[in-house]
Write a protein that holds these residues in place. Structure first.
Motif, PDB file in Angstrom:
ATOM      1  N   ARG A 200     -52.527  -9.622   4.874  1.00 10.64           N
ATOM      2  CA  ARG A 200     -51.730 -10.528   5.478  1.00 10.64           C
ATOM      3  C   ARG A 200     -52.139 -11.258   6.748  1.00 10.64           C
ATOM      4  O   ARG A 200     -51.941 -12.241   7.075  1.00 10.64           O
ATOM      5  CB  ARG A 200     -50.457  -9.417   5.978  1.00 10.64           C
ATOM      6  N   ASP A 201     -52.946 -10.207   7.556  1.00 14.46           N
ATOM      7  CA  ASP A 201     -53.773 -10.930   8.851  1.00 14.46           C
ATOM      8  C   ASP A 201     -54.844 -11.822   8.378  1.00 14.46           C
ATOM      9  O   ASP A 201     -54.613 -12.897   9.137  1.00 14.46           O
ATOM     10  CB  ASP A 201     -54.598  -9.668   9.535  1.00 14.46           C
ATOM     11  N   ALA A 202     -55.516 -11.946   7.252  1.00 10.37           N
ATOM     12  CA  ALA A 202     -56.469 -12.738   6.940  1.00 10.37           C
ATOM     13  C   ALA A 202     -55.515 -14.247   6.768  1.00 10.37           C
ATOM     14  O   ALA A 202     -56.132 -15.522   6.806  1.00 10.37           O
ATOM     15  CB  ALA A 202     -57.306 -12.361   5.960  1.00 10.37           C
ATOM     16  N   ASN A 203     -54.490 -13.774   5.770  1.00 15.70           N
ATOM     17  CA  ASN A 203     -53.956 -14.949   5.460  1.00 15.70           C
ATOM     18  C   ASN A 203     -53.101 -16.010   6.549  1.00 15.70           C
ATOM     19  O   ASN A 203     -53.098 -17.056   6.592  1.00 15.70           O
ATOM     20  CB  ASN A 203     -52.626 -14.628   4.267  1.00 15.70           C
ATOM     21  N   ASP A 204     -52.538 -15.121   7.365  1.00 16.74           N
ATOM     22  CA  ASP A 204     -52.265 -15.448   8.804  1.00 16.74           C
ATOM     23  C   ASP A 204     -53.293 -16.545   9.388  1.00 16.74           C
ATOM     24  O   ASP A 204     -52.873 -17.520  10.037  1.00 16.74           O
ATOM     25  CB  ASP A 204     -51.650 -14.459   9.585  1.00 16.74           C
ATOM     26  N   GLY A 205     -54.494 -15.969   9.535  1.00 17.07           N
ATOM     27  CA  GLY A 205     -55.410 -16.773   9.928  1.00 17.07           C
ATOM     28  C   GLY A 205     -55.824 -18.015   9.478  1.00 17.07           C
ATOM     29  O   GLY A 205     -56.175 -18.749  10.056  1.00 17.07           O
ATOM     30  N   VAL A 206     -55.663 -18.011   7.796  1.00 11.91           N
ATOM     31  CA  VAL A 206     -55.886 -18.980   7.238  1.00 11.91           C
ATOM     32  C   VAL A 206     -54.760 -20.135   7.585  1.00 11.91           C
ATOM     33  O   VAL A 206     -55.094 -21.379   7.899  1.00 11.91           O
ATOM     34  CB  VAL A 206     -55.814 -18.872   5.747  1.00 11.91           C
ATOM     35  N   LYS A 207     -53.577 -19.842   7.629  1.00 13.51           N
ATOM     36  CA  LYS A 207     -52.329 -20.655   7.997  1.00 13.51           C
ATOM     37  C   LYS A 207     -52.392 -21.062   9.443  1.00 13.51           C
ATOM     38  O   LYS A 207     -52.249 -22.327   9.594  1.00 13.51           O
ATOM     39  CB  LYS A 207     -50.988 -19.816   7.895  1.00 13.51           C
ATOM     40  N   LYS A 208     -53.019 -20.466  10.317  1.00 18.08           N
ATOM     41  CA  LYS A 208     -53.423 -20.779  11.679  1.00 18.08           C
ATOM     42  C   LYS A 208     -54.314 -21.826  11.679  1.00 18.08           C
ATOM     43  O   LYS A 208     -54.105 -22.906  12.475  1.00 18.08           O
ATOM     44  CB  LYS A 208     -53.781 -19.433  12.719  1.00 18.08           C
ATOM     45  N   GLN A 209     -55.419 -21.803  10.777  1.00 17.78           N
ATOM     46  CA  GLN A 209     -56.364 -22.796  10.687  1.00 17.78           C
ATOM     47  C   GLN A 209     -55.791 -24.310  10.439  1.00 17.78           C
ATOM     48  O   GLN A 209     -56.190 -25.202  10.717  1.00 17.78           O
ATOM     49  CB  GLN A 209     -57.680 -22.359  10.099  1.00 17.78           C
ATOM     50  N   VAL A 210     -54.769 -24.107   9.218  1.00 14.78           N
ATOM     51  CA  VAL A 210     -54.277 -25.299   8.739  1.00 14.78           C
ATOM     52  C   VAL A 210     -53.672 -25.990   9.781  1.00 14.78           C
ATOM     53  O   VAL A 210     -53.469 -27.076  10.189  1.00 14.78           O
ATOM     54  CB  VAL A 210     -53.246 -24.998   7.475  1.00 14.78           C
ATOM     55  N   LYS A 211     -52.595 -25.338  10.472  1.00 17.27           N
ATOM     56  CA  LYS A 211     -51.647 -25.618  11.716  1.00 17.27           C
ATOM     57  C   LYS A 211     -52.478 -26.378  13.084  1.00 17.27           C
ATOM     58  O   LYS A 211     -52.497 -27.442  13.203  1.00 17.27           O
ATOM     59  CB  LYS A 211     -50.692 -24.655  12.262  1.00 17.27           C
ATOM     60  N   ASP A 212     -53.445 -25.397  13.303  1.00 20.59           N
ATOM     61  CA  ASP A 212     -54.312 -25.866  14.704  1.00 20.59           C
ATOM     62  C   ASP A 212     -55.570 -26.627  14.268  1.00 20.59           C
ATOM     63  O   ASP A 212     -55.680 -27.571  15.026  1.00 20.59           O
ATOM     64  CB  ASP A 212     -54.865 -24.577  15.152  1.00 20.59           C
ATOM     65  N   GLU A 213     -56.269 -26.272  13.299  1.00 20.27           N
ATOM     66  CA  GLU A 213     -57.571 -27.025  13.115  1.00 20.27           C
ATOM     67  C   GLU A 213     -57.424 -28.161  12.022  1.00 20.27           C
ATOM     68  O   GLU A 213     -58.622 -28.871  11.581  1.00 20.27           O
ATOM     69  CB  GLU A 213     -58.556 -26.131  12.742  1.00 20.27           C
ATOM     70  N   GLY A 214     -56.232 -28.250  11.281  1.00 28.36           N
ATOM     71  CA  GLY A 214     -55.939 -29.305  10.385  1.00 28.36           C
ATOM     72  C   GLY A 214     -56.774 -29.250   9.081  1.00 28.36           C
ATOM     73  O   GLY A 214     -57.403 -29.842   8.266  1.00 28.36           O
ATOM     74  N   LEU A 215     -56.970 -27.790   8.829  1.00 28.91           N
ATOM     75  CA  LEU A 215     -57.719 -27.422   7.396  1.00 28.91           C
ATOM     76  C   LEU A 215     -56.815 -27.912   6.215  1.00 28.91           C
ATOM     77  O   LEU A 215     -55.561 -27.841   6.063  1.00 28.91           O
ATOM     78  CB  LEU A 215     -57.688 -25.903   7.274  1.00 28.91           C
TER      79      LEU A 215
END
Length: 181
Positions: free
Chosen positions: A129-144
């Motif tokens: 869950r923590d890792a997936n949250d990190g990926v979702k944060k990258q999508v939101k913040d860094e435009g992944l």
């Protein structure tokens, strides 16, 4: 990122194995005494730090303390522990004979093992869950890109599945140890 996830999940497996080592099977195991603490010069220390633990027979533990003055404290600590074992001393060594496990006791131990396994699985899933949250944060913040996010989450899921399978294998092995008469 994946290395970090794998390292954290490895630690969950290691913690599970360590916890299961303290659960008694039909055979003697020095790890059984790992969580028993002895009063030694005013501080509580593990038995392994006050003497040598050996296994002279399949169902016997023998503790040879480095100082004979600690014999009484050693016996008290073992009696007070939740192991339900009775030590005997001859002035030189402390012997602990492990009684044969009853069928009911074996079933209780298997339940305990399964509960430990579930805790390990929850831990692994929390890491996912923590890792997936990190990926979702990258999508939101860094435009992944979304497709990259999906690929990363799929990889995280594969790693999680691998570690859940590992937990199941560890649990299965411990269960067979306990149920073997």
């Amino acid at each position: 990122m994946f290395k970090d996830v794998e390292n954290r999940m490895d630690k969950s497996i290691a913690a599970l194995k360590s916890e299961l080592a303290t659960i008694r099977t039909g055979r003697a195991n020095a790890a059984l005494l790992d969580h028993v603490r002895v009063s030694y010069y005013g501080s509580e220390v593990p038995i392994s730090q006050v003497g040598n633990i050996s296994i002279p027979e399949p169902r016997m533990l023998m503790i040879t303390p480095w100082e004979k003055t600690i014999m009484a404290d050693l016996e008290k600590a073992i009696l007070k522990s939740d192991l339900g074992l009775t030590p005997t001393s001859d002035g030189e060594v402390v012997r602990i004979v492990l009684p044969e496990l009853t069928e009911d006791r074996r079933k209780d131990l298997v339940k305990q093992v399964k509960a430990s396994g579930e805790k390990a699985k929850v831990s692994v899933r929390n890491i996912r869950r923590d890792a997936n949250d990190g990926v979702k944060k990258q999508v939101k913040d860094e435009g992944l890109p979304e497709d990259e996010s999906k690929r990363l989450q799929d990889r995280i899921q594969k790693i999680t599945d691998q570690f859940i399978t590992e937990v199941d294998k560890v649990i299965e092995h411990k269960e067979s140890e306990i149920l073997t008469v």
